[in-house]
Design a protein around this motif. Structure first.
Motif, PDB file in Angstrom:
ATOM      1  N   MET A  80      31.172  30.693  46.818  1.00  0.00           N
ATOM      2  CA  MET A  80      32.332  31.543  47.092  1.00  0.00           C
ATOM      3  C   MET A  80      31.914  32.993  46.847  1.00  0.00           C
ATOM      4  SD  MET A  80      35.625  30.831  47.741  1.00  0.00           S
ATOM      5  CE  MET A  80      36.905  29.896  46.950  1.00  0.00           C
ATOM      6  N   VAL A  81      32.124  33.844  47.831  1.00  0.00           N
ATOM      7  CA  VAL A  81      31.879  35.279  47.649  1.00  0.00           C
ATOM      8  C   VAL A  81      33.252  35.918  47.496  1.00  0.00           C
ATOM      9  CG1 VAL A  81      30.882  37.359  48.668  1.00  0.00           C
ATOM     10  CG2 VAL A  81      29.778  35.162  49.042  1.00  0.00           C
ATOM     11  N   PHE A  82      33.532  36.425  46.312  1.00  0.00           N
ATOM     12  CA  PHE A  82      34.904  36.786  45.972  1.00  0.00           C
ATOM     13  C   PHE A  82      35.330  38.125  46.556  1.00  0.00           C
ATOM     14  CE2 PHE A  82      33.792  33.651  42.849  1.00  0.00           C
ATOM     15  CZ  PHE A  82      34.939  32.883  42.793  1.00  0.00           C
ATOM     16  N   GLN A  83      36.627  38.354  46.467  1.00  0.00           N
ATOM     17  CA  GLN A  83      37.221  39.580  46.994  1.00  0.00           C
ATOM     18  C   GLN A  83      36.579  40.811  46.389  1.00  0.00           C
ATOM     19  OE1 GLN A  83      41.395  39.900  46.560  1.00  0.00           O
ATOM     20  NE2 GLN A  83      41.835  38.600  48.309  1.00  0.00           N
ATOM     21  N   GLU A  84      36.325  41.767  47.200  1.00  0.00           N
ATOM     22  CA  GLU A  84      35.906  43.117  46.791  1.00  0.00           C
ATOM     23  C   GLU A  84      34.590  43.147  46.033  1.00  0.00           C
ATOM     24  OE1 GLU A  84      39.206  45.504  45.123  1.00  0.00           O
ATOM     25  OE2 GLU A  84      40.308  43.660  45.494  1.00  0.00           O
ATOM     26  N   PHE A  85      33.988  41.984  45.810  1.00  0.00           N
ATOM     27  CA  PHE A  85      32.673  41.941  45.177  1.00  0.00           C
ATOM     28  C   PHE A  85      32.694  42.537  43.787  1.00  0.00           C
ATOM     29  CE2 PHE A  85      32.712  42.822  49.672  1.00  0.00           C
ATOM     30  CZ  PHE A  85      32.545  41.519  50.072  1.00  0.00           C
ATOM     31  N   GLU A  86      33.885  42.580  43.180  1.00  0.00           N
ATOM     32  CA  GLU A  86      34.010  43.174  41.853  1.00  0.00           C
ATOM     33  C   GLU A  86      33.490  42.233  40.777  1.00  0.00           C
ATOM     34  OE1 GLU A  86      34.352  46.127  41.326  1.00  0.00           O
ATOM     35  OE2 GLU A  86      35.000  46.696  43.338  1.00  0.00           O
ATOM     36  N   GLN A  87      33.086  41.033  41.215  1.00  0.00           N
ATOM     37  CA  GLN A  87      32.568  40.099  40.214  1.00  0.00           C
ATOM     38  C   GLN A  87      31.129  40.428  39.818  1.00  0.00           C
ATOM     39  OE1 GLN A  87      32.129  39.754  43.275  1.00  0.00           O
ATOM     40  NE2 GLN A  87      31.016  37.932  43.916  1.00  0.00           N
ATOM     41  N   LEU A  88      30.536  41.429  40.463  1.00  0.00           N
ATOM     42  CA  LEU A  88      29.207  41.856  40.018  1.00  0.00           C
ATOM     43  C   LEU A  88      29.344  42.400  38.600  1.00  0.00           C
ATOM     44  CD1 LEU A  88      27.856  43.727  43.163  1.00  0.00           C
ATOM     45  CD2 LEU A  88      27.402  41.376  42.442  1.00  0.00           C
ATOM     46  N   MET A  89      28.391  42.054  37.736  1.00  0.00           N
ATOM     47  CA  MET A  89      28.505  42.483  36.344  1.00  0.00           C
ATOM     48  C   MET A  89      27.946  43.887  36.200  1.00  0.00           C
ATOM     49  SD  MET A  89      27.727  38.914  34.512  1.00  0.00           S
ATOM     50  CE  MET A  89      26.803  38.277  35.876  1.00  0.00           C
ATOM     51  N   PRO A  90      28.803  44.841  35.797  1.00  0.00           N
ATOM     52  CA  PRO A  90      28.399  46.248  35.811  1.00  0.00           C
ATOM     53  C   PRO A  90      27.278  46.580  34.820  1.00  0.00           C
ATOM     54  CG  PRO A  90      30.610  46.011  34.867  1.00  0.00           C
ATOM     55  CD  PRO A  90      30.205  44.663  35.384  1.00  0.00           C
ATOM     56  N   TRP A  91      27.142  45.761  33.773  1.00  0.00           N
ATOM     57  CA  TRP A  91      26.107  46.049  32.768  1.00  0.00           C
ATOM     58  C   TRP A  91      24.786  45.367  33.098  1.00  0.00           C
ATOM     59  CZ3 TRP A  91      30.399  43.042  32.205  1.00  0.00           C
ATOM     60  CH2 TRP A  91      30.169  41.677  32.011  1.00  0.00           C
TER      61      TRP A  91
END
Ligand code: ADP
Ligand code: ADP
Length: 230
Positions: A80-91
């Motif tokens: 599943m590639v989630f909405q807005e790709f905000e699931q990328l971990m910023p750290w």
């Protein structure tokens, strides 16, 4: 090759107030390399159906088969590639983000994880940015990281649920083009949910239209069936 088959599925799941029984008079087949779009108005059950293909809701009737196996739970064959790709971990850097799901499966040696991640990052043309943090990337680049992260697990199909819904029209258009360019290069199979007719026409090679009455099909079209005047 028929990758995903959905046959008259019945789903049962709890919401905060009640137990929902959702029946789908839906029969559809996603072939390898399809950009398969499920199109329909809000509330017609698109997202629920996609979650079932993802294995997050188990059917109590009918069947969902992916690459010959009946779907019972989530798995790396259906990313599943989630909405807005905000699931990328910023750290975490791009490379660390792409390595993360492989580490979580515990299936790969550390060196193999790194090699696979580097190969996936190269495929989406982000090698120069492998040590950069997600906040430093454009929206299109973040999408490519999210796709590389999924592709590193060699899924049979990528599942995308309204990934561009929150974007302004111009950015959405750029993201759609970027997705198509990536598909041209990599030919992955994608099952994509949207309520936007325009988006379905731009993104889809095959389009299943659901009726406003939940769980019913209106029509199934191939991109070639569509014609529209500019
Ligand atoms: P969409 O993604 O098309 O907006 P959802 O999958 O979020 O729709 O479903 C909207 C609502 O309808 C949810 O509350 C869901 O539980 C319910 N629902 C979904 N599919 C069905 C169905 N086949 N029959 C009855 N209710 C359904
Ligand atoms: P979009 O698809 O969102 O328009 P792209 O991913 O195509 O953006 O990026 C356009 C170009 O901008 C890239 O090729 C890249 O060279 C450059 N770029 C974007 N973000 C950065 C950044 N953080 N640092 C350096 N160059 C960048």
């Amino acid at each position: 090759l028929e990758l995903v088959q959905v046959r008259d599925v019945t789903l049962q799941y709890k919401t905060p107030d009640h137990l929902v029984t959702a029946t789908y008079k839906v029969s559809c087949t996603v072939e390898q390399g399809d950009r398969y779009v499920i199109l329909g108005p809000s509330g017609c059950g698109k997202s629920t159906l996609l979650k079932a293909v993802g294995g997050f809701i188990k059917p109590v009737g009918g069947t969902i088969v992916v690459n010959g196996r009946e779907v019972r739970e989530p798995g790396p064959d259906r990313m599943m590639v989630f909405q807005e790709f905000e699931q990328l971990m910023p750290w975490k850097t791009v490379l660390q983000n792409v390595m993360f799901p492989m580490q979580a499966t515990g299936k790969y040696w550390k060196s193999e994880t790194r090699e696979r991640a580097l190969a996936a990052i190269d495929k989406v043309n982000l090698t120069k940015f492998k040590d950069v943090y997600p906040h430093m990337l454009s929206g299109g680049m973040k999408m490519r990281v999210a796709i590389a992260r999924a592709m590193a697990l060699e899924p049979d199909v990528l599942l995308m649920d309204e990934p561009f819904a929150a974007l302004d029209a111009l950015t959405r258009r750029k993201m759609q083009e970027e997705l198509l360019a990536l598909w041209d290069q990599l030919r992955f199979t994608v099952l994509f949910v949207t309520h936007s007719i325009e988006e379905a026409i731009v993104v889809g090679s095959r389009i299943l239209i659901l009726s406003p009455h939940p769980g019913r099909v209106r029509a199934e079209l191939e991109a070639g069936d569509l014609s529209y005047a500019d």
